[in-house]
Scaffold this motif. Structure first.
Motif, PDB file in Angstrom:
ATOM      1  N   ASP A   2       0.752  -1.232   0.122  1.00  0.00           N
ATOM      2  CA  ASP A   2      -0.134   0.065  -0.085  1.00  0.00           C
ATOM      3  C   ASP A   2       0.908   1.184   0.158  1.00  0.00           C
ATOM      4  OD1 ASP A   2      -2.250   1.288  -0.091  1.00  0.00           O
ATOM      5  OD2 ASP A   2      -2.672   1.212   2.321  1.00  0.00           O
ATOM      6  N   ALA A   6       2.732   4.543  -0.970  1.00  0.00           N
ATOM      7  CA  ALA A   6       2.482   5.406  -1.762  1.00  0.00           C
ATOM      8  C   ALA A   6       3.606   6.610  -1.911  1.00  0.00           C
ATOM      9  CB  ALA A   6       1.297   6.254  -1.522  1.00  0.00           C
ATOM     10  N   GLY A   7       4.330   6.860  -0.788  1.00  0.00           N
ATOM     11  CA  GLY A   7       5.463   7.872  -0.990  1.00  0.00           C
ATOM     12  C   GLY A   7       6.291   7.874   0.315  1.00  0.00           C
ATOM     13  N   GLN A  24       7.491  15.742   0.852  1.00  0.00           N
ATOM     14  CA  GLN A  24       6.733  14.591   0.484  1.00  0.00           C
ATOM     15  C   GLN A  24       6.899  14.116  -0.778  1.00  0.00           C
ATOM     16  OE1 GLN A  24       2.099  14.763   0.615  1.00  0.00           O
ATOM     17  NE2 GLN A  24       2.280  13.273   2.052  1.00  0.00           N
ATOM     18  N   THR A  58       6.624  11.423  -3.740  1.00  0.00           N
ATOM     19  CA  THR A  58       5.777  10.577  -4.528  1.00  0.00           C
ATOM     20  C   THR A  58       6.473  10.065  -5.702  1.00  0.00           C
ATOM     21  OG1 THR A  58       4.525  12.175  -5.983  1.00  0.00           O
ATOM     22  CG2 THR A  58       3.574  12.090  -3.830  1.00  0.00           C
ATOM     23  N   TYR A 114       4.204   6.576   3.685  1.00  0.00           N
ATOM     24  CA  TYR A 114       2.830   6.746   3.934  1.00  0.00           C
ATOM     25  C   TYR A 114       2.135   5.962   2.879  1.00  0.00           C
ATOM     26  CZ  TYR A 114       3.104  10.429   0.202  1.00  0.00           C
ATOM     27  OH  TYR A 114       3.324  10.983  -1.059  1.00  0.00           O
ATOM     28  N   ASN A 115       0.914   5.473   2.930  1.00  0.00           N
ATOM     29  CA  ASN A 115       0.154   4.651   2.314  1.00  0.00           C
ATOM     30  C   ASN A 115      -0.785   5.702   1.300  1.00  0.00           C
ATOM     31  OD1 ASN A 115      -2.054   5.037   3.625  1.00  0.00           O
ATOM     32  ND2 ASN A 115      -1.907   3.277   4.921  1.00  0.00           N
ATOM     33  N   THR A 116      -1.593   4.711   0.543  1.00  0.00           N
ATOM     34  CA  THR A 116      -2.392   5.653  -0.545  1.00  0.00           C
ATOM     35  C   THR A 116      -3.732   6.183   0.164  1.00  0.00           C
ATOM     36  OG1 THR A 116      -3.544   3.306  -0.932  1.00  0.00           O
ATOM     37  CG2 THR A 116      -1.721   3.847  -2.543  1.00  0.00           C
ATOM     38  N   SER A 117      -3.879   6.028   1.479  1.00  0.00           N
ATOM     39  CA  SER A 117      -4.825   6.411   2.323  1.00  0.00           C
ATOM     40  C   SER A 117      -4.204   7.697   3.160  1.00  0.00           C
ATOM     41  CB  SER A 117      -5.497   5.663   3.235  1.00  0.00           C
ATOM     42  OG  SER A 117      -6.129   4.745   2.521  1.00  0.00           O
ATOM     43  N   ASN A 118      -2.903   7.996   2.941  1.00  0.00           N
ATOM     44  CA  ASN A 118      -2.115   9.166   3.565  1.00  0.00           C
ATOM     45  C   ASN A 118      -2.093   8.853   4.972  1.00  0.00           C
ATOM     46  OD1 ASN A 118      -1.279  10.805   1.419  1.00  0.00           O
ATOM     47  ND2 ASN A 118      -3.395  11.722   1.464  1.00  0.00           N
TER      48      ASN A 118
END
Length: 125
Positions: free
Chosen positions: A49, A51-52, A70, A72, A104-108
């Motif tokens: 999961d 994301a960045g 941040q 990405t 951090y994941n795709t749900s922030n």
């Protein structure tokens, strides 16, 4: 429970919280030319999961809560840089700087912070 006639929301975390990503290991930093730059490097992170990466900097050990970047996939590509490094070019004041990174994941949802690393720079001459 769901409203009568409503479909199930497959894949969402409707109960509880989403899992937290583990800390990035192998994180290190080096002063670049000893003056006003630092390079931060970590190995690839491969959680499903993911994301960045959030980058944090502080001037007091143990107090890195100020996010300065941040990263990405899109921002890394725009900078022609992999998602495994970041350059801090705003170290104008001589001294020691401390850094941590956190995935951090795709749900922030921000994961666990890495171990802290430090560099010392001479600042702008």
């Amino acid at each position: 429970t769901r409203p009568i006639g409503a479909a199930w929301d497959i894949g969402a975390y409707e109960y509880g919280t989403p899992p937290v990503l583990d800390a990035i290991t192998g994180f290190h930093a080096a002063a670049f030319n000893g003056s006003t730059w630092a390079v931060l490097i970590w190995p690839p992170y491969t959680a499903a999961d993911f994301a960045g990466v959030n980058v944090y900097r502080c001037t007091v050990t143990g107090a890195c809560s100020n996010r300065i970047a941040q990263i990405t996939a899109a921002s890394a590509a725009a900078a022609h840089s992999p998602m495994t490094q970041w350059f801090d070019s705003k170290l104008y004041t001589a001294g020691t700087y401390y850094y941590t990174v956190a995935p951090y994941n795709t749900s922030n949802v921000v994961g666990t912070m890495s171990s802290e690393v430090s560099i010392t720079v001479t600042g702008k001459q």
